[in-house]
Write a protein that holds these residues in place. Structure first.
Motif, PDB file in Angstrom:
ATOM      1  N   ASP A 287       0.820  -1.223   0.000  1.00  0.00           N
ATOM      2  CA  ASP A 287       0.000   0.000   0.000  1.00  0.00           C
ATOM      3  C   ASP A 287       0.849   1.267   0.000  1.00  0.00           C
ATOM      4  OD1 ASP A 287       1.099  -0.334   2.483  1.00  0.00           O
ATOM      5  OD2 ASP A 287      -0.695   0.306   3.594  1.00  0.00           O
TER       6      ASP A 287
ATOM      7  N   ILE B 124       1.806   3.597  -2.182  1.00  0.00           N
ATOM      8  CA  ILE B 124       1.347   4.854  -2.798  1.00  0.00           C
ATOM      9  C   ILE B 124       0.225   5.480  -1.981  1.00  0.00           C
ATOM     10  CG2 ILE B 124       0.263   5.876  -4.824  1.00  0.00           C
ATOM     11  CD1 ILE B 124       1.737   3.848  -6.532  1.00  0.00           C
ATOM     12  N   SER B 125      -0.796   4.697  -1.662  1.00  0.00           N
ATOM     13  CA  SER B 125      -1.926   5.243  -0.908  1.00  0.00           C
ATOM     14  C   SER B 125      -1.499   5.671   0.494  1.00  0.00           C
ATOM     15  CB  SER B 125      -3.056   4.215  -0.825  1.00  0.00           C
ATOM     16  OG  SER B 125      -2.588   3.020  -0.185  1.00  0.00           O
ATOM     17  N   ALA B 126      -0.635   4.878   1.108  1.00  0.00           N
ATOM     18  CA  ALA B 126      -0.158   5.221   2.450  1.00  0.00           C
ATOM     19  C   ALA B 126       0.711   6.478   2.417  1.00  0.00           C
ATOM     20  CB  ALA B 126       0.624   4.046   3.037  1.00  0.00           C
ATOM     21  N   SER B 127       1.484   6.649   1.334  1.00  0.00           N
ATOM     22  CA  SER B 127       2.318   7.854   1.197  1.00  0.00           C
ATOM     23  C   SER B 127       1.460   9.095   1.086  1.00  0.00           C
ATOM     24  CB  SER B 127       3.217   7.735  -0.038  1.00  0.00           C
ATOM     25  OG  SER B 127       4.122   6.667   0.092  1.00  0.00           O
ATOM     26  N   ILE B 128       0.369   8.998   0.310  1.00  0.00           N
ATOM     27  CA  ILE B 128      -0.538  10.140   0.150  1.00  0.00           C
ATOM     28  C   ILE B 128      -1.178  10.490   1.487  1.00  0.00           C
ATOM     29  CG2 ILE B 128      -2.679  10.917  -0.942  1.00  0.00           C
ATOM     30  CD1 ILE B 128      -1.924   9.191  -3.368  1.00  0.00           C
ATOM     31  N   ALA B 129      -1.613   9.459   2.214  1.00  0.00           N
ATOM     32  CA  ALA B 129      -2.238   9.687   3.521  1.00  0.00           C
ATOM     33  C   ALA B 129      -1.247  10.312   4.502  1.00  0.00           C
ATOM     34  CB  ALA B 129      -2.766   8.366   4.068  1.00  0.00           C
ATOM     35  N   GLN B 130       0.008   9.839   4.477  1.00  0.00           N
ATOM     36  CA  GLN B 130       1.028  10.371   5.377  1.00  0.00           C
ATOM     37  C   GLN B 130       1.353  11.816   5.036  1.00  0.00           C
ATOM     38  OE1 GLN B 130       2.096   8.329   7.888  1.00  0.00           O
ATOM     39  NE2 GLN B 130       3.094  10.123   8.799  1.00  0.00           N
TER      40      GLN B 130
ATOM     41  N   LYS C 171      -0.693  13.989   3.588  1.00  0.00           N
ATOM     42  CA  LYS C 171      -1.841  14.799   4.012  1.00  0.00           C
ATOM     43  C   LYS C 171      -1.781  15.065   5.521  1.00  0.00           C
ATOM     44  CE  LYS C 171      -5.197  13.480   0.442  1.00  0.00           C
ATOM     45  NZ  LYS C 171      -6.478  12.783   0.182  1.00  0.00           N
TER      46      LYS C 171
END
Length: 555
Positions: free
Chosen positions: A436, A438-444, A446
């Protein structure tokens, strides 16, 4: 009518005057041409006469053919190419080696008018009077001449090969040639014993304090350190106890390499012949006194000194700066600090996260905590000592250099052990992107950009199996496996400069490696600054720091 006649007279007067000037100029030009022509004829005549001498003395075999009564070889060989490139190339051999009779050179061995060749003072007495005055003050005179031993210009300078350095000459070759004259006695037992009657195996052993001793001998002339206190007094050799053993004298912004070393007088220097007693120069000195005084001893002067050649495209720690790299690093560091300041201010103004607590878990094993804190201590020492060397100040250079070198070796060992630990324990997976990513990087991202101001919890949480969040993985992986190795490899190369090729990427080898090492060090400093700030983004300012001490965190 009167005006017209006056005009005609004026024109005729000017015409006669200009004709005289042109005639005088023609005479001067003709005289100069005759002088140069005569000098060229004399040089050609000397070369032709010298051909007879070189027919025998130009052959290396002559040394084995002629020996003394006791069987000792005589140094009778003179390399013709070296002689033609020397300052005496236009001189007749017999100007110094004068025969006893007109046919003295018709047979061998020759009979000379004097037992020894003509002394340098016979021709250069007036011109070299300042040099002779320096020699009188030199320790050579005190230690050799006053003890009954012979010491002259020829003891250091071979009249057959000596030449003045020129501005197109590679400075390293000039240094090597200059030092060879010193090593001829100071690293050769026979030469040293001949002059002093002292027993000495290796004079160079006295330079125990120099790191990369041989590299210093290749790059710095002996007289640079052992010469007189004034830059141009290269013939005033000081006693060892008077020689200043100080690394900062070279490795600093006010380096002796700019102010003193390799300060040669060249044929292009203005007022070169003034104050030599060769002609009446009283009027010239009166009109140009300040300029003449300024030209004497000025470092890297446009009037003829060539110090700048020593540093052309070369890297010397503490002296050769990288202004553009320093400037870029400073600008990025200031921008990063401002960004951190703004981010911290917004955090303080925003809502604080409320944590209800939970199960305590071990986030950082003991081996990682030990590695982390030793690593941190080493980096503090290396940054302080490295900056002191690079910018040439703050800490005594010798202390900074030795400290940086040996603690860097400790860092190398620590990095190797840590990589082995990661491989053998399977902990390498902590640095590798997860499914995960890419999605986790975006969440982090944000969270750091917005959520942290609203008091939201860190989406990465506190999971021992996922100690690094995706953004940390993106930074730590290249730092550990790219930036660390580059820093280590370039540092080791500078520690052992013999392994550096003379040229890399179109520039001098050591300069290229130093740029890589300095650039990597700057990137590491920027990473550490950001890392230290992110350590304050836990439940409290010191929560993450505390966890690296205890290893515990609330899940």
């Amino acid at each position: 009518m009167v005006i017209k006649q006056a005009s005609v007279c004026l024109v005729l007067t000017l015409a006669i005057f200009m004709a005289g000037v042109v005639h005088a100029a023609d005479d001067t030009a003709a005289q100069s041409e005759q002088l140069y022509s005569k000098a060229a004829q004399l040089r050609q005549g000397a070369l032709k006469q010298n051909e007879k001498c070189f027919s025998c003395h130009g052959s290396a075999d002559i040394t084995t053919k002629w020996v003394t009564d006791r069987g000792r070889a005589l140094q009778l060989h003179v390399d013709e190419v070296d002689y033609r490139n020397s300052v005496h190339s236009g001189q007749n051999c017999q100007s110094c080696h004068e025969g006893a009779t007109e046919d003295a050179f018709a047979s061998a061995p020759h009979k000379f008018k004097n037992k020894k060749p003509m002394d340098c003072q016979a021709c250069h007495g007036e011109y070299f009077k300042d040099i002779y005055e320096q020699v009188d003050r030199s320790y050579h005179t005190k230690a050799i001449v006053k003890k009954g031993k012979e010491f002259s210009c020829a003891s250091c300078h071979d009249a057959h090969t000596f030449h003045l350095p020129n501005r197109t000459e590679e400075i390293a070759s000039s240094v090597a040639e200059t030092n060879e004259r010193c090593f001829r006695c100071h690293s050769d037992l026979r030469g040293y014993e001949k002059l002093t009657d002292k027993k000495l195996l290796d004079q160079k052993m006295g330079h125990w304090f120099l790191p990369n001793k041989e590299k210093h001998f290749e790059s710095v002339s002996c007289v640079s350190c052992h010469g007189g206190k004034e830059g141009t007094e290269v013939h005033v050799i000081m006693e060892v106890k008077e020689t200043k053993v100080d690394c900062e004298s070279c490795h600093s912004k006010s380096s002796a390499m700019i102010n003193k070393l390799n300060k040669y007088r060249s044929e292009q220097r203005s007022f070169f012949m003034v104050n030599k007693g060769l002609f009446d120069d009283a009027e010239l000195q009166k009109k140009n006194g300040e300029a003449i005084q300024a030209s004497m001893g000025a470092a890297d002067s446009v009037l003829g000194f060539m110090n700048a050649r020593l540093l052309d495209d070369k890297y010397v720690i503490g002296v050769t700066q990288t202004p553009w790299l320093n400037t870029q690093f400073t600008h990025i560091l200031i921008a990063l600090l401002l960004l951190i300041l703004v981010h911290a201010a917004l955090r303080m103004a925003g809502r604080k996260a409320v944590h209800t607590g939970g199960k305590t878990v071990t986030m950082f094993p003991l081996v990682i905590r030990i590695w982390h804190w030793i690593n941190a201590a080493l980096f503090v020492i290396l940054i302080v000592s490295g900056f002191a060397m690079h910018f040439g100040g703050g800490i005594p250079f010798e202390s900074a250099q030795s400290t940086h070198a040996y603690f860097a070796l400790g860092l190398v060992a620590l990095w190797i052990l840590y990589v082995l630990y990661l491989l053998l324990s399977g902990q390498l997976k902590q640095y590798l992107p997860r499914a995960d990513f890419i999605s986790a990087s975006i969440a982090q991202a944000k969270y750091y950009m917005l959520g942290i101001y609203k008091g939201q919890e860190n989406p990465a949480g506190h999971d021992p199996a996922k100690r690094l969040n995706p953004l940390q993985q993106s930074a730590y992986l290249p730092v550990l496996f790219v930036l660390f190795p580059v820093l280590i490899a370039s540092g080791l190369a500078l520690f052992i400069p013999d392994i550096i090729p003379p040229e890399l990427m179109g520039m001098e080898g050591k300069r290229c490696v130093s740029l890589v090492h300095t650039g990597a060090a700057f990137l590491m400093v920027l990473f550490i600054v950001l890392h230290l700030y992110l350590c304050t983004t836990g439940e409290s300012i010191f929560a993450l720091v505390r966890s690296m001490v205890t290893g515990k965190m609330k899940k």
